[in-house]
Structures are given as C-alpha cells and as structure tokens.
Scaffold this active site. Sequence first.
Site, PDB file in Angstrom:
ATOM      1  N   HIS A  19       0.814  -1.212   0.000  1.00  0.00           N
ATOM      2  CA  HIS A  19       0.000   0.000   0.000  1.00  0.00           C
ATOM      3  C   HIS A  19       0.850   1.265   0.000  1.00  0.00           C
ATOM      4  O   HIS A  19       0.477   2.264  -0.630  1.00  0.00           O
ATOM      5  CB  HIS A  19      -0.956  -0.014   1.190  1.00  0.00           C
ATOM      6  N   HIS A  42      -8.065  -8.276  -8.158  1.00  0.00           N
ATOM      7  CA  HIS A  42      -8.555  -9.015  -6.987  1.00  0.00           C
ATOM      8  C   HIS A  42      -8.713  -7.999  -5.855  1.00  0.00           C
ATOM      9  O   HIS A  42      -7.845  -7.849  -4.997  1.00  0.00           O
ATOM     10  CB  HIS A  42      -7.581 -10.120  -6.582  1.00  0.00           C
ATOM     11  N   SER A  97      -6.504  -1.723  -0.962  1.00  0.00           N
ATOM     12  CA  SER A  97      -5.970  -1.003  -2.120  1.00  0.00           C
ATOM     13  C   SER A  97      -7.035  -0.303  -2.960  1.00  0.00           C
ATOM     14  O   SER A  97      -6.781   0.809  -3.454  1.00  0.00           O
ATOM     15  CB  SER A  97      -5.112  -1.934  -2.979  1.00  0.00           C
ATOM     16  N   GLU A 115     -13.907  -8.399  -8.231  1.00  0.00           N
ATOM     17  CA  GLU A 115     -13.926  -9.247  -7.029  1.00  0.00           C
ATOM     18  C   GLU A 115     -15.003 -10.317  -7.199  1.00  0.00           C
ATOM     19  O   GLU A 115     -16.177  -9.991  -7.407  1.00  0.00           O
ATOM     20  CB  GLU A 115     -14.197  -8.414  -5.779  1.00  0.00           C
ATOM     21  N   ASP A 139     -14.136 -12.589 -12.974  1.00  0.00           N
ATOM     22  CA  ASP A 139     -12.744 -13.004 -12.891  1.00  0.00           C
ATOM     23  C   ASP A 139     -11.853 -11.821 -13.262  1.00  0.00           C
ATOM     24  O   ASP A 139     -12.011 -11.209 -14.326  1.00  0.00           O
ATOM     25  CB  ASP A 139     -12.502 -14.167 -13.851  1.00  0.00           C
ATOM     26  N   GLY A 140     -10.914 -11.504 -12.390  1.00  0.00           N
ATOM     27  CA  GLY A 140     -10.106 -10.312 -12.590  1.00  0.00           C
ATOM     28  C   GLY A 140      -9.187 -10.385 -13.791  1.00  0.00           C
ATOM     29  O   GLY A 140      -8.955  -9.378 -14.469  1.00  0.00           O
ATOM     30  N   ASP A 160      -3.172  -8.678  -7.549  1.00  0.00           N
ATOM     31  CA  ASP A 160      -2.934  -9.067  -6.153  1.00  0.00           C
ATOM     32  C   ASP A 160      -3.785 -10.293  -5.802  1.00  0.00           C
ATOM     33  O   ASP A 160      -4.667 -10.228  -4.952  1.00  0.00           O
ATOM     34  CB  ASP A 160      -3.281  -7.873  -5.254  1.00  0.00           C
TER      35      ASP A 160
END
Length: 262
Positions: A19, A42, A97, A115, A139-140, A160
């Site tokens: 971060h 994500h 984030s 997400e 799905d990211g 991530d």
Amino acid sequence: MLSYQHAFHAGNLADLQKHAALAAMLDYLLRKDKPLSYIETHAGRGLYDLGSAEARKTGEAAQGILLHEAALAEDHPYRRVLAAVRAQHGPHAYPGSPLLAATLLRPGDRLHLAELHPQEHAGLVQALRGDNIRIHRQDGYALAQSLCPPEPRRGLMLVDPPYELKQDYVEIPRFLAAIHRAWNVGILALWYPVLTSGLHLPMLEALEQSFPEALRHEIRFPPVREGHRMVGSGLFVVNPPWGLAEEMARIDGWLAGPGRTG
C-alpha cells in the site's frame, strides 16, 4: 478459490509494503493534470475494521500498521489516505488497495475493480461510491484483458491474487505478457508472497526474462504462526515510475523497525 478473506490479514506487513508503494506510484501519476485508469484484478472488500474479531484473531495488524505507522513521514500519500479514511469511517478503519486508490484519485480518473467472492464483493460495493468507479463481480484476469488498453491510457494495474491455486504461479507471467502487449504504457504492479517452499521463484524467473527492466522488491518477516509458509512479501513492477526504486528503499528503512524512517 473463493475462500480467502483479507479481513484476517488487513494492515499486516505485506499490506504496508504494497500500500505504501501503491500510494507513491499513484501520487507520482497524479502530478500530471491528465486523467488515468486504475484496474485491480482481486480487489477484496476495500474497507477493513482493525478492531474486528478477524483482525484480533491473527494479530497481524498489531505487528503491522499499528506498530509502524508512527514512523512513516506525515506527508507520505499513504499516511494521508489513512487519515482521510479514519476521518470518514472511524479510528479502526483500514483501507484496502481499492479504497486507497479511490481516495487519492480524481473524479476524472477511472477505476475498474474486480472481485468474485460474494461477501467481499458486497463489502466492496458498500465501501466505494462514485460515478468513475466500476465494480465487477468477474474473474479479474478476464476483466483486465477485456479492458486493455483502457481509456484513459495512462494508468496502473494492480494484480494481487490470493494464490490459492498453484496454477496462478504458472499463469501470471503469461497474463502480464499479454496485458503488456495490449497496454505497453501501463504500470503493471504484481504482488506475490515470498514462500519457504520457493514456489514463487519460477514465476519470478519467467517474469524477469520477459521484463528485464522491471523493478523487483521484497521484504522479509517472521512467519505469523509456527509452520506458516509465507516469510516475506514481494512486488514486481513493469514500467516502474521514476523514483520508485528510491521509494522502495525508504519503505525498507521504515519497516526496519518502529521509529525508523530510513
């Protein structure tokens, strides 16, 4: 694949590395009066309560943000985000984030957040509002590929994943290579765990072959419990912004111990 919930780990040392670096990169991009895109594959729930039963159970925040925050320079963009989020959500609030990015970015910038976990997605929808924010229960990896190159073309993608599937370590180098081909000006930031098994190492070897000029940064810390395989946190950044290597050195100094800023 949908079992991971970050509430148990929010504010830990891995979050601090990730971060603080993310805030610094976004702050650099914001120095130009041009809109940008932020994509996260994500996202998690975006807002965490460090007084929750989950956070208290692991104690990771106590060894992370609660221990180290006072040593971070007050004018650091990460510190500014923490103050803004607490002013709005209370003294135990901690930004993930996506909320960090949304706090820093401007109305003319665009955010796309993916997400899949139903509870985390619901929390994310509750935590973030804005006409420039799009939250996708998707799905990211697929979302990112469908968006790139994004509009605006300036910007940053944070990858991530929870790494619940070993296949992630195989697929990520191919994924980032495909994204870079489509969006060669984008900053691509990958977070990964440093593992006692070395499972992450072949992934990094493949990434460094594809991106020899990328920035790789790792911190090490003791396992959170006996037998835990994660002993560090890493970032691999394609197209790192100017000054990021020096910023990561300052983060090293900050996390070396309470009261030290490096």
